[in-house]
Design a protein around this motif. Structure first.
Motif, PDB file in Angstrom:
ATOM      1  N   GLU A 179       0.749  -0.867   0.082  1.00 21.36           N
ATOM      2  CA  GLU A 179       0.182   0.129   0.084  1.00 21.36           C
ATOM      3  C   GLU A 179       0.812   1.023  -0.113  1.00 21.36           C
ATOM      4  O   GLU A 179       1.788   1.007   0.393  1.00 21.36           O
ATOM      5  N   LEU A 180       0.113   2.266  -0.707  1.00 19.73           N
ATOM      6  CA  LEU A 180       1.127   3.464  -0.254  1.00 19.73           C
ATOM      7  C   LEU A 180       0.187   4.293  -0.903  1.00 19.73           C
ATOM      8  O   LEU A 180      -1.209   4.999  -1.570  1.00 19.73           O
ATOM      9  N   VAL A 181       0.202   5.240   0.605  1.00 14.70           N
ATOM     10  CA  VAL A 181      -0.646   6.554   0.922  1.00 14.70           C
ATOM     11  C   VAL A 181      -0.314   7.723   1.087  1.00 14.70           C
ATOM     12  O   VAL A 181       0.411   7.891   0.997  1.00 14.70           O
ATOM     13  N   LEU A 182      -0.022   8.695   0.166  1.00 14.68           N
ATOM     14  CA  LEU A 182      -0.020   9.747  -0.390  1.00 14.68           C
ATOM     15  C   LEU A 182      -0.457  10.784   0.610  1.00 14.68           C
ATOM     16  O   LEU A 182      -1.273  10.964   1.375  1.00 14.68           O
ATOM     17  N   LEU A 183       0.678  11.052   1.150  1.00 14.80           N
ATOM     18  CA  LEU A 183       0.425  12.223   2.894  1.00 14.80           C
ATOM     19  C   LEU A 183       0.511  13.725   2.573  1.00 14.80           C
ATOM     20  O   LEU A 183       0.768  14.446   1.651  1.00 14.80           O
ATOM     21  N   PRO A 184      -0.171  14.751   3.158  1.00  8.91           N
ATOM     22  CA  PRO A 184       0.033  16.089   2.480  1.00  8.91           C
ATOM     23  C   PRO A 184       1.237  16.598   3.706  1.00  8.91           C
ATOM     24  O   PRO A 184       2.119  15.692   4.305  1.00  8.91           O
TER      25      PRO A 184
END
Length: 521
Positions: A179-184
């Protein structure tokens, strides 16, 4: 626990998926490794992994699992010990210059057969940086999966997440989910992610005894594990947390641990296992709704007796205290001591600890692009030609030798006898640090490219292929060239005089090449 456990165990995996337009990467990826079709699980779409990796074999587990994402895995062949230090990489499109939470999940399920009842041990790598050693044996024996989580910056338009067979790997590495989740930008923004990455050690919500807090409570799909085996615990109902950079979910502030009202201090052994001597990012989270009109909560924080924060004031709005690079080793004692004038006992709601990983660097961009184009010309490139070509050094691509130092260049290319077919791309001329090229005994076609840009080239072996056309006269302009093997190809025309007339060059054009002749008298 006798040794550090750099991951957490959990059977149910969920993530966040925000599809965007087809011309942009998604904000997040859920990749079901080993799956051949997409699946919607708990309302979220998991993708098959075939578009992200070219190596390995998808397999179905024979065991029953609660989470269907664990029912398939992808395994990667390592063969015998001669194949140690080969890496196999998922390559995922990303937004350049943005931070991503990366999570890998492993559930062995005995996929390597009866001869290997226990999971293999192998390395995990992001781009050119060693991330962690994956050892899931203890969890697997307890019937549980394992996950690893980190935070890394996307240095380019893709991010590679690799598994590497090391000298301890006794059977095929495997993976269940990625899983890859874009972070702010705000999350963990005090760290320079162009220099460092994070590897999660612990993330807990204190006083909590329920299930893991995750998405949708945490919009970035972080897992906050319960840590409720200390007393006294407290429940908060009126906190209004806002403005904390790392944006922990409000749920983690609903419980906490506190000292008794008579106590001056509270000690907490956390993380709950010894840590290797290293540098860590530590973030602690607090919120207090117990203030009275005549009092307030003030306390000091120390880690292993070293002052961490002085006179912390905690209100219902919440507060975070953190350290970017804090040295820790062994058992960690977090001590909260009531400050003079405080009418409320110390309390803590949640905490995170990451190991700080110095980034391993990257291969010179020019060389990476050239090798990628060379790979495109091959019909059957080596299976490990993914990720960074040179890094980590022990995991450089098959046949690729690189320089050390801060400017990483490809210096030699040796793919002799690899059974390669396809075209020899002219992009090889962009590998300007090359001193040796060995591509003999393959099935390559096309023509000899113009390699005059390779000013350091000393050795060029193209023998025993299907290369045709004329010999490029530009080869004669490479002053450093001392060995040129072209025999057993389909070359035509005349051998350039600039090559034949060169003193000291070892030139071989026969046997083979029946239509190749010397220059006219």
């Amino acid at each position: 626990m006798a040794a550090v456990n750099p991951f957490f165990s959990f059977l149910l995996l969920f993530s966040i998926f925000f599809p965007l337009s087809a011309s942009q990467p998604p904000r997040s990826y859920l990749i079901d490794c080993g799956a051949t079709v997409s699946r919607v699980i708990s309302g979220r779409k998991w993708l098959p992994d075939g578009d992200f990796i070219a190596a390995g074999a998808p397999k179905n587990l024979s065991l029953s699992v609660l989470d269907s994402t664990l029912s398939t895995v992808r395994t990667f062949p390592v063969g015998n010990n001669n194949n140690s230090f080969r890496k196999f990489c998922y390559v995922v499109p990303v937004y350049r210059g943005r931070k991503y939470m990366v999570r890998t999940t492993y559930f062995y399920g005995g996929v390597n057969g009866n001869a290997h009842p226990n999971p293999p041990v192998f390395d995990q790598i992001v781009a050119g940086t060693p991330w962690a050693v994956v050892n899931t044996t203890e969890d697997y024996l307890n019937g549980m999966s394992s996950y690893y989580e980190g935070v890394f910056l996307a240095a380019g338009k893709t991010m590679s997440v690799c598994l590497g067979a090391n000298k301890y790997t006794d059977s095929d590495p495997f993976i269940s989910a990625l899983e890859l989740v874009l972070l702010p930008e705000s999350l963990y923004n005090s760290t320079d992610f162009t220099q460092y990455g994070f590897s999660l050690i612990a993330r807990h919500t204190f006083g909590h005894t329920g299930p893991i807090i995750q998405y949708p409570a945490d919009q970035f799909d972080r897992f906050w594990a319960p840590f409720g085996d200390h007393s006294p615990a407290l429940n908060s109902g009126k906190v209004s947390v806002s403005g904390i950079w790392n944006q922990p979910p409000i749920d983690v502030f609903q419980t906490g641990l506190t000292a008794s009202e008579e106590s001056e201090a509270m000690e907490l052994l956390w993380p709950p296992y010894p840590l290797p001597s290293a540098t860590y990012y530590v973030a602690l989270y607090f919120a207090n709704d117990r203030d009275s009109p005549s009092g307030r909560s003030l306390f000091d924080i120390s880690l292993n007796g070293v002052p961490f924060y002085h006179n912390l004031s905690v209100t219902a709005d919440g507060v975070m205290v953190f350290a970017n690079q804090w040295p820790l080793s062994g058992i960690t004692n977090v001590t909260l001591t009531r400050a003079p004038g405080s009418t409320v006992a110390p309390l803590i709601n949640a905490g995170e600890v990451f190991r700080v990983l110095p980034l391993g660097g990257k291969t010179h961009t020019r060389d990476v692009i050239a090798l990628e184009k060379l790979k495109e010309g091959f019909e059957n490139p080596p299976l490990d030609w993914n990720g960074d070509p040179c890094l980590p050094p022990q995991y450089s691509w098959t046949g690729v030798v690189c320089s050390g130092g801060t400017r990483i260049r490809v210096t030699t290319l040796n793919l002799t006898g690899m059974g390669l077919s396809g075209m020899l791309s002219s992009s090889i001329a962009n590998l300007t640090a090359l001193s040796g090229i060995w591509l003999g005994n393959n099935d390559l076609s096309g023509s000899t490219p113009d390699l005059s840009s390779l000013k350091r080239l000393e050795i060029l072996h193209l023998e025993d292929n299907q290369i045709g056309g004329e010999i490029a006269p530009s080869l004669g302009r490479i002053k450093s060239l001392r060995e040129l093997f072209l025999q057993n190809n389909n070359l035509t025309g005349q051998i350039p005089g600039s090559i034949l007339g060169r003193p000291g060059i070892n030139l071989r054009t026969t046997p083979g090449n029946p239509f190749l002749s010397g220059p006219p008298a």
